[in-house]
Design a protein around this motif. Structure first.
Motif, short mmCIF file in Angstrom:
data_model
loop_
_atom_site.label_atom_id
_atom_site.label_comp_id
_atom_site.label_asym_id
_atom_site.label_seq_id
_atom_site.Cartn_x
_atom_site.Cartn_y
_atom_site.Cartn_z
N GLN A 155 16.58 25.79 3.45
CA GLN A 155 15.82 25.00 2.59
C GLN A 155 15.18 23.98 3.54
OE1 GLN A 155 17.35 24.39 -1.26
NE2 GLN A 155 18.38 26.31 -1.33
N CYS A 156 15.75 23.21 4.29
CA CYS A 156 15.38 22.30 5.21
C CYS A 156 14.17 22.85 6.05
CB CYS A 156 16.49 22.01 6.01
SG CYS A 156 17.79 20.79 5.57
N ILE A 157 14.61 24.21 6.50
CA ILE A 157 13.09 24.89 7.32
C ILE A 157 12.01 24.92 6.44
CG2 ILE A 157 12.57 26.90 8.55
CD1 ILE A 157 15.21 27.12 9.32
N ALA A 158 12.55 25.37 5.26
CA ALA A 158 11.27 25.64 4.34
C ALA A 158 10.53 24.11 3.91
CB ALA A 158 11.57 26.19 2.74
N ARG A 159 11.17 23.13 3.88
CA ARG A 159 10.70 21.66 3.81
C ARG A 159 9.81 21.48 4.72
NH1 ARG A 159 14.85 17.60 1.12
NH2 ARG A 159 12.74 16.27 1.30
N SER A 160 10.39 21.67 6.12
CA SER A 160 9.77 21.32 7.34
C SER A 160 8.19 21.91 7.44
CB SER A 160 10.49 21.73 8.51
OG SER A 160 11.68 20.93 8.59
N LEU A 161 8.38 23.27 7.02
CA LEU A 161 7.08 24.38 7.17
C LEU A 161 6.06 23.82 6.14
CD1 LEU A 161 8.74 27.78 7.48
CD2 LEU A 161 7.26 26.60 9.15
N GLN A 162 6.55 23.14 4.88
CA GLN A 162 5.58 22.61 4.00
C GLN A 162 4.71 21.57 4.50
OE1 GLN A 162 4.95 23.53 0.68
NE2 GLN A 162 6.28 25.31 0.91
N ALA A 163 5.04 20.89 5.53
CA ALA A 163 4.12 19.95 6.02
C ALA A 163 3.10 20.52 6.96
CB ALA A 163 5.05 18.91 7.11
N TYR A 164 2.97 21.76 7.15
CA TYR A 164 2.04 22.49 8.11
C TYR A 164 0.92 23.03 7.09
CZ TYR A 164 5.01 21.86 11.91
OH TYR A 164 5.87 21.24 12.92
N PRO A 165 -0.33 23.03 7.49
CA PRO A 165 -1.43 23.77 6.56
C PRO A 165 -1.31 25.31 6.83
CG PRO A 165 -2.28 22.56 8.50
CD PRO A 165 -0.95 22.35 8.62
N ASP A 166 -1.75 26.13 5.96
CA ASP A 166 -1.84 27.57 6.03
C ASP A 166 -0.58 28.23 6.54
OD1 ASP A 166 -4.88 27.25 5.43
OD2 ASP A 166 -5.24 26.58 7.57
N VAL A 167 0.34 27.70 5.84
CA VAL A 167 1.69 28.45 6.09
C VAL A 167 2.21 29.07 4.66
CG1 VAL A 167 4.15 28.40 6.51
CG2 VAL A 167 2.41 27.08 7.97
N TYR A 168 2.60 30.27 4.76
CA TYR A 168 2.98 31.18 3.61
C TYR A 168 4.53 31.46 3.81
CZ TYR A 168 3.58 34.77 0.13
OH TYR A 168 3.88 35.58 -0.83
N ILE A 169 5.36 30.95 3.01
CA ILE A 169 6.87 31.22 3.18
C ILE A 169 7.28 32.28 2.22
CG2 ILE A 169 9.02 30.07 2.94
CD1 ILE A 169 7.75 27.42 3.34
N ARG A 170 8.10 33.12 2.84
CA ARG A 170 8.69 34.31 2.21
C ARG A 170 10.14 34.08 2.41
NH1 ARG A 170 6.46 39.44 4.13
NH2 ARG A 170 4.62 38.86 3.10
N GLY A 171 10.83 34.25 1.26
CA GLY A 171 12.32 34.00 1.34
C GLY A 171 13.07 35.17 0.81
N TYR A 172 14.16 35.31 1.53
CA TYR A 172 15.00 36.53 1.32
C TYR A 172 16.51 36.01 0.57
CZ TYR A 172 16.88 41.16 1.82
OH TYR A 172 17.73 42.48 1.68
N TYR A 196 20.85 18.54 10.65
CA TYR A 196 20.30 19.60 10.00
C TYR A 196 18.81 19.62 10.01
CZ TYR A 196 24.26 22.11 8.15
OH TYR A 196 25.48 22.83 7.60
N GLU A 197 18.23 18.44 9.50
CA GLU A 197 16.82 18.32 9.47
C GLU A 197 16.20 18.04 10.74
OE1 GLU A 197 16.37 15.07 6.52
OE2 GLU A 197 16.35 16.18 5.10
N THR A 198 16.54 17.53 11.70
CA THR A 198 16.13 17.90 13.21
C THR A 198 15.88 19.16 13.78
OG1 THR A 198 16.60 15.54 13.68
CG2 THR A 198 16.39 17.01 15.43
N ALA A 199 17.12 19.81 13.37
CA ALA A 199 17.25 21.39 13.98
C ALA A 199 16.11 21.94 13.08
CB ALA A 199 18.73 21.77 13.47
N ALA A 200 16.00 21.82 11.72
CA ALA A 200 15.12 22.51 11.04
C ALA A 200 13.71 22.32 11.23
CB ALA A 200 15.32 22.32 9.53
N ALA A 201 13.45 21.13 11.68
CA ALA A 201 11.90 20.65 12.19
C ALA A 201 11.66 21.44 13.37
CB ALA A 201 11.97 19.13 12.20
N TYR A 202 12.56 21.30 14.20
CA TYR A 202 12.32 22.07 15.69
C TYR A 202 12.06 23.52 15.54
CZ TYR A 202 12.84 18.26 18.71
OH TYR A 202 12.61 16.97 19.28
#
Length: 313
Positions: free
Chosen positions: A16-33, A184-190
């Motif tokens: 979920q931390c990764i998903a939040r980081s990805l939300q900051a980028y434009p034109d990203v579609y997230i598919r979770g499993y 966690y959040e630094t690792a997720a951002a990278y």
């Protein structure tokens, strides 16, 4: 064209931390499993450009549906060896079959690439999966993100070092051994930055901070204006002997030996991240150091810092 990032194990905090980081980028579609989408926070389910696929870790049909059309797959599984090995192989096989170009493995640990094959290591799945990608796959490239120890986990009850009642840290060695620590959040951002970087393959190393136990004490004393008490449990050699003894007595009781085993590898020079890092590759990511981490957490809340991550309802 939007970039599709597929995240396996979306109910986990790190995912979920990764998903939040990805939300900051434009034109990203997230598919979770995940196997239990009903456990996901409503705020994540309602987030823009998020889709969730339901499936078990060994469900090959669901895995194929999950990875189809993805530009990259990130594994955030956390569980038994069966989940971490068999589950990842199912995902990797699906990526190979459906031409997904990159797979970010469920690593996020010390530099296990330097651990001997016969040595005890709690995340042995990382070594197995890296070898599986190298030996058997032609289409999908493996990506392995190493972050040292996760800062929140270091202070958690799981790790067993921090005693909040006595405000003390238990450690092995001299106190001058170096620890690589990353939030966690630094690792997720990278990880998010790597996911969107098509050229990022192989082993990458990211670190938030590097401190000895004595330096951790100095930082703690300064930020909280209260002393951190240190409790020496013995030498590094004695720590290793303790781990071996616990493992031999009950190898299936992972909690009896894994935290101490991970602590052992955290302070081994050959498994530390070293001076050649990939932090500068992504200048948009600001790594959180230990002092900043302390400033953002009350001392009495350190033990539950890992529980406050991810999305909330």
């Amino acid at each position: 064209m939007p970039t599709t990032v597929a995240i396996a194990g979306l109910t986990g905090k790190f995912a979920q931390c990764i998903a939040r980081s990805l939300q900051a980028y434009p034109d990203v579609y997230i598919r979770g499993y995940c196997r239990s989408p009903e456990k996901l926070p409503h705020s994540l389910l309602l987030a823009r450009n998020v889709e969730v696929i339901k499936g078990e870790f060994d469900d090959r049909a669901a895995a194929r549906l999950f990875v189809k059309g993805a530009n990259v797959v990130i594994c955030c599984y956390f569980g038994s060896p069966e989940v971490m090995v068999r589950g990842q192989k199912v995902l990797i096989d699906a990526c190979e079959e459906l031409n997904v170009p990159r797979y970010i493995a469920g690593d996020f640990a010390v530099d296990y690439t330097n651990i001997p094959a016969n040595a005890i290591f709690p995340k042995d799945s990382a070594r197995i999966i890296r070898e599986y990608l190298l030996a058997t796959k032609e289409t999908v490239a493996g990506v392995h993100i190493l972050t040292g120890g996760l800062m929140e986990t270091f202070w958690s009850e799981f790790f067993g070092c921090w005693d909040r009642t006595t405000r003390s840290i238990s450690f092995w060695g001299t106190g001058e051994e170096t620890w690589d620590l990353t939030t966690y959040e630094t690792a997720a951002a990278y990880t998010a930055a790597v996911a969107l970087d098509k050229s990022a393959v192989g082993v990458l190393r990211f670190r938030g901070d590097r401190k000895t136990i004595l330096e951790i004490k100095g930082c703690f004393d300064d930020v909280y204006t209260a002393p951190l008490n240190l409790v020496n449990r013995g030498s590094i050699e004695e720590l290793h002997a303790t781990v071996l003894d616990s493992f031999r007595k009950s190898p299936s009781d992972v909690m009896s030996w894994a935290p101490k085993c991970f602590a052992y590898w955290c302070v081994q020079p050959e498994t530390q991240l070293g001076d050649t890092l990939d932090n500068d590759r992504y200048e948009s990511v600001q790594a959180t150091d230990l002092r900043t981490f302390f400033l953002s957490h009350a001392v009495d809340e350190l033990h539950r810092a890992d529980q406050e991550l991810g999305y909330r309802n």
